[in-house]
Design a protein around this motif. Structure first.
Motif, PDB file in Angstrom:
ATOM      1  N   ILE A  94     -41.652  84.301-103.188  1.00  0.00           N
ATOM      2  CA  ILE A  94     -42.248  84.076-101.873  1.00  0.00           C
ATOM      3  C   ILE A  94     -43.735  83.730-101.965  1.00  0.00           C
ATOM      4  O   ILE A  94     -44.231  82.868-101.229  1.00  0.00           O
ATOM      5  CB  ILE A  94     -42.002  85.297-100.949  1.00  0.00           C
ATOM      6  N   ALA A  95     -44.473  84.368-102.881  1.00  0.00           N
ATOM      7  CA  ALA A  95     -45.901  84.065-103.016  1.00  0.00           C
ATOM      8  C   ALA A  95     -46.109  82.631-103.499  1.00  0.00           C
ATOM      9  O   ALA A  95     -47.009  81.925-103.034  1.00  0.00           O
ATOM     10  CB  ALA A  95     -46.560  85.046-103.983  1.00  0.00           C
ATOM     11  N   ASN A  96     -45.268  82.164-104.433  1.00  0.00           N
ATOM     12  CA  ASN A  96     -45.383  80.797-104.925  1.00  0.00           C
ATOM     13  C   ASN A  96     -45.069  79.779-103.833  1.00  0.00           C
ATOM     14  O   ASN A  96     -45.700  78.723-103.737  1.00  0.00           O
ATOM     15  CB  ASN A  96     -44.443  80.585-106.113  1.00  0.00           C
ATOM     16  N   VAL A  97     -44.062  80.094-103.015  1.00  0.00           N
ATOM     17  CA  VAL A  97     -43.708  79.187-101.918  1.00  0.00           C
ATOM     18  C   VAL A  97     -44.881  79.033-100.953  1.00  0.00           C
ATOM     19  O   VAL A  97     -45.231  77.923-100.545  1.00  0.00           O
ATOM     20  CB  VAL A  97     -42.448  79.691-101.179  1.00  0.00           C
ATOM     21  N   PHE A  98     -45.513  80.147-100.602  1.00  0.00           N
ATOM     22  CA  PHE A  98     -46.653  80.061 -99.687  1.00  0.00           C
ATOM     23  C   PHE A  98     -47.850  79.409-100.356  1.00  0.00           C
ATOM     24  O   PHE A  98     -48.662  78.758 -99.699  1.00  0.00           O
ATOM     25  CB  PHE A  98     -47.010  81.446 -99.140  1.00  0.00           C
ATOM     26  N   GLY A  99     -47.979  79.578-101.680  1.00  0.00           N
ATOM     27  CA  GLY A  99     -49.043  78.880-102.386  1.00  0.00           C
ATOM     28  C   GLY A  99     -48.871  77.379-102.293  1.00  0.00           C
ATOM     29  O   GLY A  99     -49.818  76.639-101.979  1.00  0.00           O
ATOM     30  N   ALA A 100     -47.651  76.886-102.540  1.00  0.00           N
ATOM     31  CA  ALA A 100     -47.378  75.450-102.434  1.00  0.00           C
ATOM     32  C   ALA A 100     -47.504  74.980-100.987  1.00  0.00           C
ATOM     33  O   ALA A 100     -47.959  73.860-100.720  1.00  0.00           O
ATOM     34  CB  ALA A 100     -45.976  75.153-102.963  1.00  0.00           C
ATOM     35  N   PHE A 101     -47.128  75.839-100.069  1.00  0.00           N
ATOM     36  CA  PHE A 101     -47.177  75.515 -98.642  1.00  0.00           C
ATOM     37  C   PHE A 101     -48.596  75.175 -98.186  1.00  0.00           C
ATOM     38  O   PHE A 101     -48.790  74.383 -97.258  1.00  0.00           O
ATOM     39  CB  PHE A 101     -46.632  76.712 -97.853  1.00  0.00           C
ATOM     40  N   PHE A 102     -49.594  75.748 -98.874  1.00  0.00           N
ATOM     41  CA  PHE A 102     -50.977  75.506 -98.465  1.00  0.00           C
ATOM     42  C   PHE A 102     -51.515  74.153 -98.915  1.00  0.00           C
ATOM     43  O   PHE A 102     -52.724  73.919 -98.879  1.00  0.00           O
ATOM     44  CB  PHE A 102     -51.885  76.652 -98.923  1.00  0.00           C
ATOM     45  N   ILE A 103     -50.599  73.251 -99.306  1.00  0.00           N
ATOM     46  CA  ILE A 103     -50.966  71.839 -99.421  1.00  0.00           C
ATOM     47  C   ILE A 103     -51.203  71.285 -98.012  1.00  0.00           C
ATOM     48  O   ILE A 103     -51.842  70.250 -97.825  1.00  0.00           O
ATOM     49  CB  ILE A 103     -49.850  71.034-100.133  1.00  0.00           C
ATOM     50  N   GLY A 104     -50.699  72.006 -96.997  1.00  0.00           N
ATOM     51  CA  GLY A 104     -50.795  71.574 -95.603  1.00  0.00           C
ATOM     52  C   GLY A 104     -52.202  71.252 -95.138  1.00  0.00           C
ATOM     53  O   GLY A 104     -52.439  70.188 -94.561  1.00  0.00           O
ATOM     54  N   PRO A 105     -53.206  72.146 -95.360  1.00  0.00           N
ATOM     55  CA  PRO A 105     -54.568  71.834 -94.926  1.00  0.00           C
ATOM     56  C   PRO A 105     -55.145  70.590 -95.583  1.00  0.00           C
ATOM     57  O   PRO A 105     -55.926  69.870 -94.969  1.00  0.00           O
ATOM     58  CB  PRO A 105     -55.351  73.095 -95.338  1.00  0.00           C
ATOM     59  N   VAL A 106     -54.758  70.314 -96.837  1.00  0.00           N
ATOM     60  CA  VAL A 106     -55.225  69.098 -97.514  1.00  0.00           C
ATOM     61  C   VAL A 106     -54.631  67.868 -96.832  1.00  0.00           C
ATOM     62  O   VAL A 106     -55.331  66.884 -96.567  1.00  0.00           O
ATOM     63  CB  VAL A 106     -54.838  69.134 -99.011  1.00  0.00           C
ATOM     64  N   VAL A 107     -53.326  67.932 -96.542  1.00  0.00           N
ATOM     65  CA  VAL A 107     -52.659  66.825 -95.838  1.00  0.00           C
ATOM     66  C   VAL A 107     -53.278  66.623 -94.463  1.00  0.00           C
ATOM     67  O   VAL A 107     -53.545  65.494 -94.043  1.00  0.00           O
ATOM     68  CB  VAL A 107     -51.142  67.103 -95.724  1.00  0.00           C
ATOM     69  N   SER A 108     -53.516  67.739 -93.753  1.00  0.00           N
ATOM     70  CA  SER A 108     -54.109  67.664 -92.418  1.00  0.00           C
ATOM     71  C   SER A 108     -55.489  67.012 -92.458  1.00  0.00           C
ATOM     72  O   SER A 108     -55.827  66.176 -91.606  1.00  0.00           O
ATOM     73  CB  SER A 108     -54.211  69.072 -91.825  1.00  0.00           C
ATOM     74  N   TYR A 109     -56.291  67.387 -93.458  1.00  0.00           N
ATOM     75  CA  TYR A 109     -57.650  66.842 -93.600  1.00  0.00           C
ATOM     76  C   TYR A 109     -57.597  65.328 -93.810  1.00  0.00           C
ATOM     77  O   TYR A 109     -58.335  64.568 -93.172  1.00  0.00           O
ATOM     78  CB  TYR A 109     -58.322  67.536 -94.778  1.00  0.00           C
ATOM     79  N   ALA A 110     -56.697  64.880 -94.696  1.00  0.00           N
ATOM     80  CA  ALA A 110     -56.579  63.452 -94.982  1.00  0.00           C
ATOM     81  C   ALA A 110     -56.077  62.685 -93.758  1.00  0.00           C
ATOM     82  O   ALA A 110     -56.611  61.612 -93.418  1.00  0.00           O
ATOM     83  CB  ALA A 110     -55.641  63.235 -96.166  1.00  0.00           C
ATOM     84  N   LEU A 111     -55.068  63.224 -93.078  1.00  0.00           N
ATOM     85  CA  LEU A 111     -54.521  62.544 -91.898  1.00  0.00           C
ATOM     86  C   LEU A 111     -55.541  62.478 -90.767  1.00  0.00           C
ATOM     87  O   LEU A 111     -55.600  61.481 -90.027  1.00  0.00           O
ATOM     88  CB  LEU A 111     -53.254  63.253 -91.422  1.00  0.00           C
ATOM     89  N   ALA A 112     -56.334  63.539 -90.610  1.00  0.00           N
ATOM     90  CA  ALA A 112     -57.346  63.550 -89.549  1.00  0.00           C
ATOM     91  C   ALA A 112     -58.402  62.464 -89.788  1.00  0.00           C
ATOM     92  O   ALA A 112     -58.894  61.843 -88.842  1.00  0.00           O
ATOM     93  CB  ALA A 112     -58.007  64.920 -89.471  1.00  0.00           C
ATOM     94  N   GLY A 160     -48.953  70.108 -92.448  1.00  0.00           N
ATOM     95  CA  GLY A 160     -50.162  69.292 -92.295  1.00  0.00           C
ATOM     96  C   GLY A 160     -50.046  68.347 -91.113  1.00  0.00           C
ATOM     97  O   GLY A 160     -50.986  68.196 -90.324  1.00  0.00           O
ATOM     98  N   GLY A 161     -48.874  67.701 -90.978  1.00  0.00           N
ATOM     99  CA  GLY A 161     -48.648  66.839 -89.816  1.00  0.00           C
ATOM    100  C   GLY A 161     -48.653  67.615 -88.521  1.00  0.00           C
ATOM    101  O   GLY A 161     -49.183  67.160 -87.495  1.00  0.00           O
ATOM    102  N   TYR A 162     -48.090  68.816 -88.556  1.00  0.00           N
ATOM    103  CA  TYR A 162     -48.077  69.700 -87.379  1.00  0.00           C
ATOM    104  C   TYR A 162     -49.497  70.065 -86.957  1.00  0.00           C
ATOM    105  O   TYR A 162     -49.823  70.056 -85.758  1.00  0.00           O
ATOM    106  CB  TYR A 162     -47.256  70.943 -87.723  1.00  0.00           C
TER     107      TYR A 162
END
Length: 292
Positions: A94-112, A160-162
């Motif tokens: 579960i910790a690894n899944v949430f670690g990978a999940f935090f690619i979201g802010p990077v995606v959000s930053y690029a999309l913004a 990130g898209g969300y």
């Protein structure tokens, strides 16, 4: 109502993300026990929608807003993200899944930057690069990355898209409408898949875990709505990184999953990125106040 101080806000956000992790822990117990992730996701959206609908303040005049393509796309992103993260939790710590999940802010930053015209910040970019490096240490690309971690990255991409769509809709709709809209739309989207998936055999423990998954997730998201009403999103975002603490602790306590050395270093870098973002936000706020 007075705004909470930073410590009160941090406590509220930590409680919110911990409830979310509890919901995902219940989801991992379900999927690891053979329950289809689609069934878990569908029940989570449907039960959370029924639980929170009486508190949503939804009115007949707001119903046409469900046709707004931005509202629909935002709900599609979060629905896809939940399905992907539950699929990842089926096989991954579960910790690894949430670690990978935090690619979201990077995606959000690029999309913004690409679609919302936001100006890039060098300091923010450096912190996100550190967080991205942490994600890569958790995922370990090129070293036999597992399908589960690919789903975790996909979940982060959806998130990130969300985040970008949430930022796009900020001010256009009230927070409680956005929350209930994603739950209702997600329920509708998953219904055809849920009806064709294999339902688990009737079991008290399965039913209890399904209820816990939906209830904890609903409470966590509702607390995040309250937090977002009392502070700006740019302050909430770095506090969400505290989710890694809850995920790591529950992974150890419930599943006896200890992160390996590379994953632990990656989680530390991701947490450092979130803490740095919080410090950066506060220093910019103080500098702005001093100029005023």
């Amino acid at each position: 109502m007075t705004s909470p101080n930073l410590f009160q806000l941090a406590g509220l956000v930590f409680a919110a993300v911990t409830f979310v992790v509890v919901g995902d822990t219940a989801g991992k117990l379900l999927t690891g026990g053979g329950v289809d992730p689609i069934i878990v996701a569908w029940s989570r959206f449907a039960l959370a929608a029924m639980l929170l609908l009486p508190f949503s303040g939804l009115t007949a005049s707001e119903l046409p807003n469900f046709r707004d393509w931005r509202v629909l796309l935002r709900a599609c992103f979060i629905t896809g993200g939940i399905c992907c993260i539950l699929t990842a939790l089926r096989t991954e710590p579960i910790a690894n899944v949430f670690g990978a999940f935090f690619i979201g802010p990077v995606v959000s930053y690029a999309l913004a930057i690409l679609f919302l015209g936001e100006k890039p910040s060098r300091r923010r970019g450096v912190l996100l690069a550190i967080g991205f490096a942490g994600v890569m240490l958790v995922v370990k690309p090129g070293f036999g990355v597992s399908p589960g971690m690919i789903f975790a990255l996909a979940a982060g991409g959806c998130y990130g898209g969300y985040l970008v769509m949430t930022r796009t809709l900020a001010g256009a709709y009230r927070p409680r409408f956005l929350l209930i809209s994603q739950l209702l739309i997600g329920s509708v989207l998953l219904t055809p898949l849920g009806l064709t998936a294999e339902f688990p055999a009737p079991d008290v423990s399965v039913a209890a875990l399904i209820l816990l998954s939906a209830f904890a997730s609903a409470v966590g998201n509702y607390l995040l709505v309250i937090a977002n009403k009392s502070a700006e999103a740019s302050l909430i975002a770095p506090l969400v990184y505290s989710q890694l603490v809850s995920a790591t602790v529950l992974g150890i306590l419930v599943f006896k999953e200890w992160p390996d050395a590379y994953s632990l270093l990656g989680l530390v870098l991701i947490a450092f990125s979130g803490l740095g973002s919080l410090i950066l936000h506060q220093s910019d706020k103080w500098a702005s106040a001093a100029k005023g």
